[in-house]
Every structure is written in structure tokens, then in C-alpha cells.
Design a protein around this motif. Structure first.
Motif, PDB file in Angstrom:
ATOM      1  N   THR A  83     -59.647  47.139 -36.702  1.00  0.00           N
ATOM      2  CA  THR A  83     -60.793  47.911 -36.224  1.00  0.00           C
ATOM      3  C   THR A  83     -62.102  47.149 -36.238  1.00  0.00           C
ATOM      4  O   THR A  83     -63.063  47.574 -35.607  1.00  0.00           O
ATOM      5  N   ARG A  84     -62.182  46.013 -36.940  1.00  0.00           N
ATOM      6  CA  ARG A  84     -63.450  45.275 -37.036  1.00  0.00           C
ATOM      7  C   ARG A  84     -63.226  43.816 -36.661  1.00  0.00           C
ATOM      8  O   ARG A  84     -62.820  42.999 -37.480  1.00  0.00           O
ATOM      9  N   ALA A  85     -63.501  43.485 -35.409  1.00  0.00           N
ATOM     10  CA  ALA A  85     -63.235  42.135 -34.899  1.00  0.00           C
ATOM     11  C   ALA A  85     -64.096  41.075 -35.582  1.00  0.00           C
ATOM     12  O   ALA A  85     -63.722  39.908 -35.608  1.00  0.00           O
ATOM     13  N   GLY A  86     -65.217  41.458 -36.172  1.00  0.00           N
ATOM     14  CA  GLY A  86     -66.085  40.498 -36.828  1.00  0.00           C
ATOM     15  C   GLY A  86     -65.454  39.858 -38.061  1.00  0.00           C
ATOM     16  O   GLY A  86     -65.932  38.843 -38.549  1.00  0.00           O
ATOM     17  N   HIS A  87     -64.373  40.425 -38.564  1.00  0.00           N
ATOM     18  CA  HIS A  87     -63.690  39.890 -39.741  1.00  0.00           C
ATOM     19  C   HIS A  87     -62.484  39.011 -39.387  1.00  0.00           C
ATOM     20  O   HIS A  87     -61.819  38.493 -40.273  1.00  0.00           O
ATOM     21  N   GLY A 111     -58.068  47.541 -45.210  1.00  0.00           N
ATOM     22  CA  GLY A 111     -57.655  48.010 -43.898  1.00  0.00           C
ATOM     23  C   GLY A 111     -56.385  47.323 -43.438  1.00  0.00           C
ATOM     24  O   GLY A 111     -55.784  46.531 -44.151  1.00  0.00           O
ATOM     25  N   ARG A 112     -55.976  47.667 -42.231  1.00  0.00           N
ATOM     26  CA  ARG A 112     -54.789  47.063 -41.643  1.00  0.00           C
ATOM     27  C   ARG A 112     -55.154  45.766 -40.962  1.00  0.00           C
ATOM     28  O   ARG A 112     -56.199  45.652 -40.328  1.00  0.00           O
ATOM     29  N   TRP A 113     -54.262  44.790 -41.056  1.00  0.00           N
ATOM     30  CA  TRP A 113     -54.467  43.479 -40.455  1.00  0.00           C
ATOM     31  C   TRP A 113     -53.278  43.147 -39.580  1.00  0.00           C
ATOM     32  O   TRP A 113     -52.139  43.436 -39.922  1.00  0.00           O
ATOM     33  N   ARG A 114     -53.549  42.536 -38.451  1.00  0.00           N
ATOM     34  CA  ARG A 114     -52.497  41.986 -37.588  1.00  0.00           C
ATOM     35  C   ARG A 114     -52.475  40.494 -37.862  1.00  0.00           C
ATOM     36  O   ARG A 114     -53.498  39.821 -37.792  1.00  0.00           O
ATOM     37  N   ILE A 115     -51.299  39.984 -38.185  1.00  0.00           N
ATOM     38  CA  ILE A 115     -51.139  38.583 -38.544  1.00  0.00           C
ATOM     39  C   ILE A 115     -50.244  37.930 -37.500  1.00  0.00           C
ATOM     40  O   ILE A 115     -49.114  38.368 -37.280  1.00  0.00           O
TER      41      ILE A 115
END
Length: 131
Positions: A83-87, A111-115
Motif C-alpha cells: 500500500t505504500r510505494a515509498g517504502h 504490513g504486507r510485502w510483495r517479495i
């Protein structure tokens, strides 16, 4: 007269909003983006064809990837917050042992992360989800 005047004002406001704001959902180069998606899918299929699989551990300030299959000289990992592209960040992982790669990791927001795990030549990729 108040009803028709209100409709005219509301219509003008709607036109101003439509013209002043960009529609972020429509891509001008949708065809090119579609071709890129096909390439991504082909790279994921290449990983399956090579029999590659991976386990990802995010803990204690380290990112550890255990790769099962042919081990390249290094791995690239793209961490994308859903949800937060800045990270978002991209890391190069060095081999620590046969099939084990690791890198130091700054603290990650909850939060959730896509790896996404890739080889250096970008011939295959493996996508994972983590919380």
C-alpha cells in the motif's frame, strides 16, 4: 429557478473536476504494459521449468533467501509494500552458503510485502508474499 441553477453549478463543478484531475487508472501505453506482463509471466514460468523454489525469512535486521535449485552467483530481491510505494526497495543478496543468500535489512514498516526474487540476468523470477 433555484433547481436549474443548482444543476448548472453542479455540472460546471463536475466538468472542472474531470478536466483538472488525472485518471490514474488508464495507461496511455497499455499495449506495451501488456507485453511486459507477458514477459514477467514467462520469467515465472522459467523458474518453474528450472525447478526453482525459495523460502524467505525477514527477521532480526536480515533478509535470508533459501533457494532450492540451481544457485546463481547472487540474487536481487525487490521488496514492495502493498500500500505504500515509498517504502519499496531493491537489494542485492550475496551467497552465505550453498543456496542461502542474505543481506542486511533496515526496519520495515508493518504490513504486507510483495517479495520478488530474480537472478542477475533477469531470466527467471519468483514472487512471494510476506507479512
Amino acid at each position: 429557478m433555484a433547481g436549474p441553477a443548482a444543476v448548472i453549478v453542479a455540472g460546471a463543478a463536475t466538468i472542472w473536476i474531470a478536466v483538472a484531475s488525472a485518471d490514474g487508472l488508464v495507461a496511455e501505453d497499455y499495449y506495451r504494459q501488456g507485453l511486459a506482463i507477458n514477459k514477467v509471466l514467462a520469467r515465472e514460468e522459467a523458474a518453474r521449468a528450472l525447478g526453482l523454489s525459495a523460502r524467505v525469512d525477514l527477521k532480526d535486521g536480515h533478509l535470508v533467501v533459501i533457494l532450492h535449485g540451481q544457485a546463481p552467483e547472487a540474487l536481487f530481491v525487490h521488496l514492495a509494500h502493498v500500500t505504500r510505494a515509498g517504502h519499496d526497495m531493491r537489494l542485492r543478496l550475496a551467497p552465505a552458503a550453498r543456496g542461502v543468500y542474505q543481506a542486511d535489512l533496515p526496519p520495515l514498516p508493518a504490513g504486507r510485502w510483495r517479495i520478488v526474487i530474480e537472478d542477475p540476468r533477469s531470466t527467471w523470477r519468483i514472487a512471494k508474499e510476506a507479512s
